[in-house]
Scaffold this active site. Structure first.
Site, short mmCIF file in Angstrom:
data_model
loop_
_atom_site.label_atom_id
_atom_site.label_comp_id
_atom_site.label_asym_id
_atom_site.label_seq_id
_atom_site.Cartn_x
_atom_site.Cartn_y
_atom_site.Cartn_z
N ASP A 1 -3.85 -6.74 4.02
CA ASP A 1 -4.20 -5.31 4.02
C ASP A 1 -4.87 -4.86 2.72
OD1 ASP A 1 -1.89 -5.46 2.53
OD2 ASP A 1 -0.77 -3.97 3.69
N ARG A 2 -4.86 -5.70 1.70
CA ARG A 2 -5.51 -5.30 0.44
C ARG A 2 -6.86 -5.98 0.29
NH1 ARG A 2 -1.17 -4.74 -4.43
NH2 ARG A 2 0.45 -3.70 -3.22
N ASP B 1 -4.87 -9.96 0.24
CA ASP B 1 -3.50 -10.31 -0.17
C ASP B 1 -2.74 -11.06 0.92
OD1 ASP B 1 -3.13 -8.18 1.56
OD2 ASP B 1 -1.41 -7.40 0.47
N SER C 1 3.90 -8.94 1.50
CA SER C 1 2.57 -8.56 1.05
C SER C 1 2.07 -9.40 -0.12
CB SER C 1 2.57 -7.08 0.71
OG SER C 1 1.27 -6.65 0.46
N HIS C 2 1.82 -8.74 -1.25
CA HIS C 2 1.22 -9.42 -2.40
C HIS C 2 2.25 -10.20 -3.21
CE1 HIS C 2 2.92 -5.63 -3.49
NE2 HIS C 2 2.96 -6.00 -4.74
N LYS D 1 -3.78 -0.07 5.74
CA LYS D 1 -4.96 -0.44 4.98
C LYS D 1 -5.46 -1.78 5.51
CE LYS D 1 -1.98 -1.92 1.10
NZ LYS D 1 -0.64 -1.37 1.36
N ASP E 1 -0.65 -10.35 3.32
CA ASP E 1 -0.65 -9.89 4.71
C ASP E 1 -1.98 -9.27 5.12
OD1 ASP E 1 -0.13 -7.75 2.93
OD2 ASP E 1 0.85 -6.58 4.49
C1 VG1 Z 1 2.66 -1.06 -4.15
C2 VG1 Z 1 1.40 -0.27 -4.41
C3 VG1 Z 1 1.19 0.75 -3.30
C4 VG1 Z 1 1.16 0.02 -1.95
C5 VG1 Z 1 2.42 -0.80 -1.79
C6 VG1 Z 1 2.40 -1.64 -0.53
O1 VG1 Z 1 3.77 -0.21 -4.14
O2 VG1 Z 1 1.47 0.38 -5.65
O3 VG1 Z 1 0.00 1.45 -3.53
O4 VG1 Z 1 1.08 0.95 -0.90
O5 VG1 Z 1 2.56 -1.70 -2.89
O6 VG1 Z 1 1.27 -2.46 -0.50
P1 VG1 Z 1 4.74 -0.03 -5.41
O7 VG1 Z 1 5.85 0.86 -4.94
O8 VG1 Z 1 5.18 -1.40 -5.82
O9 VG1 Z 1 3.90 0.60 -6.48
V1 VG1 Z 1 1.36 -3.95 0.27
O10 VG1 Z 1 -0.15 -4.60 0.30
O11 VG1 Z 1 2.42 -4.65 -0.88
O12 VG1 Z 1 2.07 -3.64 1.72
CO CO Z 2 -0.29 -6.14 1.58
#
Ligand code: VG1
Ligand code: CO
Length: 542
Positions: free
Chosen positions: A281-282, A277, A113-114, A376, A279
């Site tokens: 989804d953000r 981001d 992801s990010h 998302k 992937d």
């Molecule tokens: C983070 C965010 C959470 C989100 C998750 C996955 O998790 O706070 O809101 O659902 O990333 O997003 P954490 O446990 O690090 O707070 V993604 O776009 O990284 O799949």
């Molecule tokens: Co993501």
């Protein structure tokens, strides 16, 4: 028979976190590591025999290799078909859509992801179930249990496949269907939004910048915004996915998308800015000179979604993760629809969406989505904003101000302390937990604590329970501080401190955010003993 059984020992710590298994790329590259997890997924769902899956990822380093391994393992485990994005690319929402559209048994999505990508950065894998959403805790617990006892995995010794051309190929007995990553996703967007209206907006000179952050939304945004909606070439920047995201953090927030922020706050700023981001989804939403917090964005979209054709009938309800601000609750209340508060992570929205209890969902971490998929969806949020802007004919700033005047403003910020020593982060949480019963009534600086607890969730659909989902401290007057440890980091521990306070529509709506939150920031620091982090301040403030 080309399928072979390879013996392996379990690896420690293959515990899916907030959003799948995330580790340093080199950890995933260890012989057998990815294979252990994938075989554990197949075993946890009673085998892959006769099943169909979707596979794709965000194109980061090791994406291509991991896909080859997964295809060979799916074939050796008896799967009949795998649908793969061309070149191994699929955004997370597009993968979710393909699972639903094709009625497959599930899917494997490769992404951290990010988090940054590269051989010395992060990699990840996530299993999504047949509704298109992330595996719920019951399934991830089975996967984890299996990773600790597994002693072998099955893999075909067939050659690597060429994934560059759309079409169907065969791997042993299994069909591999390579699809364009964008086509079906774009078709879905066209059913939800008024593309003609948005096209007219761009034709009228509306200017936008979309920062794809060298990640997977590049091809999607280019095809939809520039190719179909007529936004001028150059509207999408950093639009070619690269294995290391141009050495950046593909995290759409004011810190990591600073170039976009500078442009949006500079002279001659475009009307609308957005970023997504790794992937896809953000989303981050920015107007000329205004940053819209994700919590506010969810609330604004909830209040305006009916302006888009896909939501013209109104919303069934709105759900937000607990640390997300209460702004969307206020909209739901006014609309007379349900509002739900879930633990962090999209997997908790799945049952509510499947049961038709909610239409929109959102998280403070720049995640917004709806019942169109079970993830998302960054570009979806951007298109919904565009549809609303086209219908209302107002600027982002005017829409936001109007919203605050109607509902009041939830001042909101998240402070992250990243890569802390694990024992320090755990001690801070442990000490907070042990004070919960004694905090009420305590004065801390200018504020008085009205209550404190640790968030637990009872899923209203299947009755499952999730505990220890964040420590909440409530203050008299409506302010709140929340503490939780990240479940997506790959280095040490990341402590997230979520801060909010509320003013109604007649109050001062335009104070600088950190200044407006100064008392709750000070109280949160005092109560939790944040100086033990040894940091002068947070690493990232969003
Ligand atoms: C983070 C965010 C959470 C989100 C998750 C996955 O998790 O706070 O809101 O659902 O990333 O997003 P954490 O446990 O690090 O707070 V993604 O776009 O990284 O799949
Ligand atoms: Co993501």
């Amino acid at each position: 028979m080309p399928a072979v059984l390879k013996s392996t020992a379990p690896f420690e710590g293959q515990k899916p976190g907030t959003s799948g298994l995330r580790k340093k790329t080199r950890v995933f590259m260890q012989p057998g590591y990815l294979e252990n997890f994938v075989q554990s997924v197949f075993d946890a769902i009673d085998g892959a025999e006769g099943k169909r899956f979707v596979v794709g990822g965000d194109g980061r380093y090791f994406n291509a290799e991991a896909i080859q391994t997964i295809l060979k393992m799916a074939a050796a485990n008896g799967a009949t078909e795998v649908i793969v994005g061309q070149g191994g690319l699929l955004s997370t929402p597009a993968a979710s859509h393909l699972i639903r559209l094709n009625g497959t048994d599930g899917g494997l999505i490769l992404s951290a992801s990010h988090n940054p990508g590269g051989i010395d950065e992060d990699f990840g894998i996530k299993y999504n179930i047949s509704n298109g959403g992330p595996a719920p805790e019951g399934v991830t617990a089975k996967i984890l249990a299996r990773t600790t006892e597994i002693d072998s995995y099955k893999i075909s010794d067939a050659a690597d496949m060429d994934l560059t051309a759309v079409g169907t190929q065969v791997l042993d007995q299994m069909q591999v269907v390579i699809v364009d990553p964008v086509t079906d996703y774009q078709a879905l967007m066209e059913t939800l939004f008024d593309f003609n209206k948005i096209r007219a907006l761009f034709a009228g000179g509306f200017r936008m910048r979309f920062d794809a952050m060298h990640a997977v939304t590049g091809p999607y945004a280019t095809a939809i915004l520039e190719g179909t909606l007529g936004a001028p070439k150059g509207t999408v920047v950093n639009g070619v996915p690269s294995v290391d995201f141009g050495k950046g953090h593909p995290d759409p927030n004011p810190v990591w998308a600073k170039t976009l922020m500078d442009e949006m706050f500079g002279e001659n700023a475009p009307d609308f800015g957005a970023a997504s981001d790794g992937d896809g989804d953000r989303n981050m939403i920015v107007g000329a000179g205004v940053y819209v917090t994700p919590s506010d964005s969810l609330a604004v979209l909830a209040a305006n979604a009916h302006l888009a054709p896909g939501y013209a009938k109104g919303l069934a309800g709105v759900a937000r993760s607990m640390p997300t601000s209460a702004a969307s609750d206020r909209v739901a209340e006014k609309l007379g629809i349900g509002s739900f508060e879930t633990p962090t992570g999209w997997k908790f929205f799945g049952n509510l969406l499947d049961a038709g209890k909610v239409t929109l969902c959102g998280e403070e971490s720049a995640g917004t989505g709806s019942d169109h998929v079970r993830e998302k969806d960054g570009l979806w949020a951007v298109l919904l904003w565009l549809n609303v802007l086209a219908e209302r004919g107002l600027s982002v700033q005017d829409i936001r101000t109007d919203h605050w005047q109607t509902y009041g403003r939830d001042y909101y910020s998240r402070h992250d302390y990243e890569a802390l020593p694990v024992d320090i982060a755990n001690t801070i949480m442990y000490d907070l937990r042990s004070q919960l019963d004694t905090l009420a009534g305590r004065s801390v600086g200018a504020l008085t604590v009205s209550g404190a607890d640790e968030f637990s969730y009872l899923d209203p659909v299947d009755g499952s329970e999730s505990h220890q989902q964040g420590i909440r401290i409530f203050f008299e007057g409506g302010a709140r501080a929340v503490f939780r440890l990240s479940g997506t980091g790959t280095e040490g521990a990341t402590l997230r401190v979520y801060l909010q306070s509320y003013v109604d529509g007649s109050g001062d709506l335009h104070v600088e955010t950190q200044a407006a939150l100064a008392d709750v920031i000070a109280a949160a620091s005092d109560i939790s003993g944040l100086e033990r982090t040894g940091r002068d301040g947070p690493d990232v403030m969003t």
